[in-house]
Design a protein around this motif. Sequence first.
Motif, short mmCIF file in Angstrom:
data_model
loop_
_atom_site.label_atom_id
_atom_site.label_comp_id
_atom_site.label_asym_id
_atom_site.label_seq_id
_atom_site.Cartn_x
_atom_site.Cartn_y
_atom_site.Cartn_z
N ILE A 36 0.85 -1.20 0.00
CA ILE A 36 0.00 0.00 0.00
C ILE A 36 0.88 1.25 0.00
O ILE A 36 0.63 2.20 -0.75
CB ILE A 36 -0.95 0.01 1.21
CG1 ILE A 36 -1.96 -1.13 1.12
CG2 ILE A 36 -1.69 1.34 1.32
CD1 ILE A 36 -2.71 -1.38 2.42
N SER A 37 1.92 1.25 0.82
CA SER A 37 2.82 2.40 0.89
C SER A 37 3.50 2.66 -0.44
O SER A 37 3.59 3.81 -0.89
CB SER A 37 3.87 2.17 1.97
OG SER A 37 3.27 2.00 3.23
N VAL A 38 3.97 1.61 -1.10
CA VAL A 38 4.64 1.76 -2.39
C VAL A 38 3.68 2.29 -3.44
O VAL A 38 4.03 3.19 -4.22
CB VAL A 38 5.28 0.42 -2.82
CG1 VAL A 38 5.71 0.45 -4.28
CG2 VAL A 38 6.46 0.08 -1.93
N VAL A 39 2.46 1.78 -3.47
CA VAL A 39 1.47 2.25 -4.45
C VAL A 39 1.16 3.73 -4.24
O VAL A 39 1.11 4.51 -5.20
CB VAL A 39 0.18 1.40 -4.38
CG1 VAL A 39 -0.96 2.03 -5.15
CG2 VAL A 39 0.45 -0.01 -4.90
N ILE A 40 0.98 4.13 -3.00
CA ILE A 40 0.66 5.53 -2.72
C ILE A 40 1.84 6.43 -3.08
O ILE A 40 1.66 7.48 -3.71
CB ILE A 40 0.24 5.71 -1.25
CG1 ILE A 40 -1.13 5.06 -1.02
CG2 ILE A 40 0.20 7.18 -0.87
CD1 ILE A 40 -1.58 5.01 0.41
N LEU A 41 3.06 6.02 -2.72
CA LEU A 41 4.23 6.82 -3.07
C LEU A 41 4.41 6.91 -4.58
O LEU A 41 4.76 7.98 -5.11
CB LEU A 41 5.48 6.25 -2.42
CG LEU A 41 5.60 6.46 -0.92
CD1 LEU A 41 6.83 5.74 -0.38
CD2 LEU A 41 5.67 7.94 -0.59
N ALA A 42 4.18 5.82 -5.28
CA ALA A 42 4.28 5.84 -6.74
C ALA A 42 3.27 6.79 -7.36
O ALA A 42 3.56 7.45 -8.37
CB ALA A 42 4.11 4.43 -7.30
N ALA A 43 2.10 6.89 -6.77
CA ALA A 43 1.08 7.80 -7.28
C ALA A 43 1.45 9.26 -7.03
O ALA A 43 1.06 10.15 -7.79
CB ALA A 43 -0.28 7.48 -6.65
N MET A 48 5.16 15.26 -7.30
CA MET A 48 6.38 15.79 -6.70
C MET A 48 7.31 16.33 -7.79
O MET A 48 7.94 17.37 -7.60
CB MET A 48 7.07 14.72 -5.87
CG MET A 48 6.32 14.38 -4.60
SD MET A 48 7.02 13.01 -3.67
CE MET A 48 8.63 13.59 -3.27
N ARG A 49 7.38 15.66 -8.92
CA ARG A 49 8.21 16.15 -10.02
C ARG A 49 7.72 17.51 -10.50
O ARG A 49 8.52 18.39 -10.78
CB ARG A 49 8.19 15.15 -11.18
CG ARG A 49 9.18 14.04 -11.01
CD ARG A 49 9.38 13.27 -12.31
NE ARG A 49 9.47 11.88 -11.95
CZ ARG A 49 8.64 10.93 -12.34
NH1 ARG A 49 7.66 11.20 -13.15
NH2 ARG A 49 8.81 9.70 -11.96
N SER A 50 6.42 17.69 -10.58
CA SER A 50 5.87 18.98 -10.99
C SER A 50 6.21 20.07 -9.97
O SER A 50 6.55 21.20 -10.35
CB SER A 50 4.34 18.89 -11.12
OG SER A 50 3.99 17.98 -12.12
N ILE A 51 6.14 19.73 -8.70
CA ILE A 51 6.47 20.70 -7.65
C ILE A 51 7.95 21.07 -7.74
O ILE A 51 8.30 22.26 -7.69
CB ILE A 51 6.12 20.13 -6.26
CG1 ILE A 51 4.61 20.02 -6.11
CG2 ILE A 51 6.71 21.01 -5.15
CD1 ILE A 51 4.16 19.24 -4.89
N PHE A 52 8.83 20.08 -7.91
CA PHE A 52 10.26 20.37 -8.01
C PHE A 52 10.57 21.20 -9.25
O PHE A 52 11.42 22.09 -9.21
CB PHE A 52 11.08 19.08 -8.02
CG PHE A 52 11.06 18.35 -6.70
CD1 PHE A 52 10.95 19.03 -5.50
CD2 PHE A 52 11.15 16.98 -6.66
CE1 PHE A 52 10.93 18.36 -4.29
CE2 PHE A 52 11.15 16.29 -5.46
CZ PHE A 52 11.04 16.99 -4.27
#
Length: 128
Positions: A36-43, A48-52
Motif C-alpha cells: 500500500i505504501s509503495v502504491v501511494i508513493l508511486a502515485a 512531486m516532479r511537478s512541484i520540483f
Amino acid sequence: MELFLKIAVCGLVGILMLQTIKKQNPEAALLLILAISVVILAAVFPVMRSIFSFIDTLCDTAGLSPAILTPIIKILGISILTKIGFEICRDCEAKAVGACLELAGAVSAVYVALPLLSAVIKLITSFV
C-alpha cells in the motif's frame, strides 16, 4: 483533487484488507502495508516532479543557485522516508528499530545540510 481521492480510496481499501487478514496472517499484513505504501508513493511521485520543476523555475527567476535548493530537497526526501519507515516500524511493534531509523534520518539530514550551513557561515563571516 482527483489524485488525492484515488490515493485515499486506495488507502482505505488497503486498510480494510489489512484489518481482515491481520489476525490470521501477520506476515502477509506487513507485506500488504508495504505494498500500500509503495502504491501511494508511486502515485505521488509525478506530482512531486511537478512541484520540483516549479521550485526550479522559481529559483532560476530569483537567481538562486541550485546548490542552495538541492540540500533542501534532499532533506525533505529524508524526512518523508524517515517518517514512513518509522510508522511501518511502529505498526510492526519494532519501536527500537523505529527510534534508530529516526536517529539515522536526523543525522543524514544534518549531513546533507552541511554544505548549506557552511555557505551560511561563510556569508556571515564575510559581513564581519
